[in-house]
Each structure stands twice: as C-alpha cells, then as structure tokens.
Design an enzyme around this catalytic site. Structure first.
Site, short mmCIF file in Angstrom:
data_model
loop_
_atom_site.label_atom_id
_atom_site.label_comp_id
_atom_site.label_asym_id
_atom_site.label_seq_id
_atom_site.Cartn_x
_atom_site.Cartn_y
_atom_site.Cartn_z
N THR A 46 0.85 -1.19 0.00
CA THR A 46 0.00 0.00 0.00
C THR A 46 0.89 1.24 0.00
O THR A 46 2.07 1.19 0.40
CB THR A 46 -0.97 -0.01 1.20
OG1 THR A 46 -0.22 -0.09 2.40
CG2 THR A 46 -1.95 -1.16 1.09
N THR A 48 1.47 4.41 1.54
CA THR A 48 2.25 4.94 2.67
C THR A 48 3.16 3.87 3.27
O THR A 48 4.29 4.16 3.64
CB THR A 48 1.31 5.52 3.75
OG1 THR A 48 0.54 6.58 3.15
CG2 THR A 48 2.08 6.08 4.93
N CYS A 49 2.67 2.64 3.32
CA CYS A 49 3.46 1.55 3.88
C CYS A 49 4.75 1.34 3.08
O CYS A 49 5.82 1.15 3.65
CB CYS A 49 2.64 0.26 3.90
SG CYS A 49 1.06 0.44 4.77
N SER A 50 4.63 1.39 1.77
CA SER A 50 5.79 1.14 0.90
C SER A 50 6.68 2.36 0.72
O SER A 50 7.90 2.22 0.66
CB SER A 50 5.32 0.67 -0.48
OG SER A 50 4.73 -0.61 -0.39
#
Length: 160
Positions: A46, A48-50
């Site tokens: 996703t 922001t996660c990445s």
C-alpha cells in the site's frame, strides 16, 4: 482495548514470512529476552506503507540497533507469500522480521484491528509501532486513520 505501555505481548504462534516459505514463530521466541520494535501496517504494497513506513525503519536500522534494539518486526494482515514478496520489493533482506497475520488474530489480540471493508480491504491492522522489552510493552504509537506521525522509525528512535 488497544495494547498500551505496561501490557505484556500476548502469547501466540505467529507466521513469519521467509524466503523458504512460511515459518511458525512464537511470540516468546520473537520477544523473549530482547528489545523488539514491532510496527504494523494496513497492508503490504500500500502507498504509505511502501513509500514511507518500511523505508523509515530500514533507514534508521543502525541507529535503532545502537539504542539497544535487538530486532525490528513488521506485521500486516496479509499472507506470508505477500509479505515475502513485499520484503523483496522493499529490499528488506534479513533486517526486518516479516510477520504475516492473514486472519488478523494477532492484530485482534493487540486490539489494533481496523475495519476497511467499505474500502474493499476487509479487517486490517491499524498503523502503529511499539517497543517491547522481554515481552513487556514500553512504548506504543498508534496512528489516527490516514496519519503517519507517531509510528515511523524516527518516532520510535526518539522514544527510545
């Protein structure tokens, strides 16, 4: 109720994503006798996660270790194969223990579930980071939906 400082990490068997495939890992083996940072993300791959969350821990790994952190673990409500693919995509190597919480059992035990069914994602993990020393939580940062302020590698480093 969400996990908080002073609580003990629940005793459970987790699934670790490895290059060799899924592997069982007990919370005792992960947290026992060590200082561990666990951060949770709504999902592998996703935005922001990445783009922000995982990179914030990878870029601060040496500083976290210098402050006494023995291990950094990342958890998402994804299967072990997705977590392994994301680890490869992010260049994690053996720097981060990748925890697959496919049924959200550990997420629920921590009180950190987040229902994104209306957005087509089902039950997920809230974005958070915690520090545990020998299985006892000493710090927790749980993000408000859509935020990325208290769970980054930099925020954890400042809390140590």
């Amino acid at each position: 109720m969400s996990i908080k400082a002073g609580d003990t990490i629940p005793a459970m068997t987790l699934t670790q994503a490895t290059a060799e495939g899924p592997r069982e890992l007990s919370t005792e083996a992960l947290f026992g006798g060590k200082t561990v940072v666990l951060f949770g993300v709504p999902g592998a791959f996703t935005p922001t996660c990445s783009a922000k969350h995982m990179p914030s821990f990878l870029s601060n790994m040496a500083s976290l270790k210098a402050k006494g952190v023995d291990a950094v673990a990342c958890m998402a409500v994804n299967d072990a194969f997705v977590m392994n693919a994301w680890a490869k995509d992010q260049g994690v190597g053996d720097e981060v223990v990748m925890i697959a919480d496919g049924a959200a059992a550990f997420t629920r035990a921590l009180g950190l579930e987040f229902d994104l069914t209306a957005r087509g994602m089902g039950v997920r993990c809230q974005r958070f980071a915690l520090v545990a020393k020998d299985g006892k939580v000493t710090h927790v940062g749980i993000e408000a939906p859509g935020a990325f302020e208290v769970s980054s590698g930099e925020a954890v480093l400042a809390a140590l």
